[in-house]
Design a protein around this motif. Structure first.
Motif: not given
Length: 218
Positions: A122-136
């Motif tokens: 969730x923190x990564x998403x808040x920082x603007x990470x896309x789902x692909x970046x979050x995954x990899x």
């Protein structure tokens, strides 16, 4: 004689490597999709994913023949595109190995993804990470041990596949004859010395892979 001995081992390693790559990709994708998600039909989908793990290899082989055989739409489409059937080919062995090895990779990847702290994602998403970046860059690194263990076990399972491969890919020397089928033929022919050499080779390879799995987990 030396060529005849190494040919099944080389084919087994090649088939296991290709099916291992396919299983890794499919296992990561579906493991991620199914991790920490509850929706109608999820239990049914997961049961289908894990079914090759408990089905008799002959049943898996029969289903593959039914799905990819001459009379099936998929088999006819493949034959039309590549001008040859997939049965009794090198790729048939890859497909059989992929099907039986997939449950191990899927279960390991799913377990690894479920163990990730949701707050980190969730923190990564808040920082603007896309789902692909979050995954990899977040999910995979945090579950890397489970993924590597699943990849090694899947490779080992693909390496030792016998029943489904024999039915779907056959036992063609130099083409689809893996070490497992070569051992069967050697025993049937009474050539116990050659069978023992292949058996010891497979035990050595499998032992090394299990040791690697143990070292990764510790």
């Amino acid at each position: 004689m030396v060529t005849d001995f190494w040919s099944p081992i080389r084919l087994s390693l090649e088939i296991a490597a290709v099916s291992g790559i396919l299983v890794l990709i499919l296992g990561l994708f579906w493991g991620r999709v199914m991790a920490n998600r509850r929706f109608r039909g999820a239990a049914l989908i997961e049961t289908l994913f894990l079914l090759p793990l408990v089905l008799p290899p002959t049943v898996v082989g029969f289903l593959l023949i039914y799905l990819f055989g001459h009379n099936s739409p998929v088999g006819q489409l493949i034959e039309w595109i590549f001008h040859q059937p997939v049965m009794f080919t090198w790729w048939a062995a890859v497909i059989a190995s992929t099907v039986v090895a997939f449950p191990l990779m899927y279960q390991s990847a799913k377990t690894g993804f479920e163990a990730i702290d949701r707050d980190i994602e969730h923190a990564a998403r808040v920082d603007g990470a896309s789902e692909w970046k979050l995954f990899f860059f977040v999910s995979i690194p945090l579950s890397l041990k489970a993924i590597i263990s699943g990849a090694i076990l899947s490779f080992a399972r693909a390496l030792g596949e016998f029943g489904a491969t024999l039915m779907f890919a056959g036992n063609i020397p130099g083409k689809t004859q893996t070490t497992s089928t070569a051992i069967y033929v050697a025993i049937d022919a009474g050539n116990m010395q050659l069978a023992w050499l292949w058996v010891l080779s497979m035990i050595g390879i499998s032992f090394l892979m299990l040791i690697c799995t143990h070292l990764i987990k510790t």
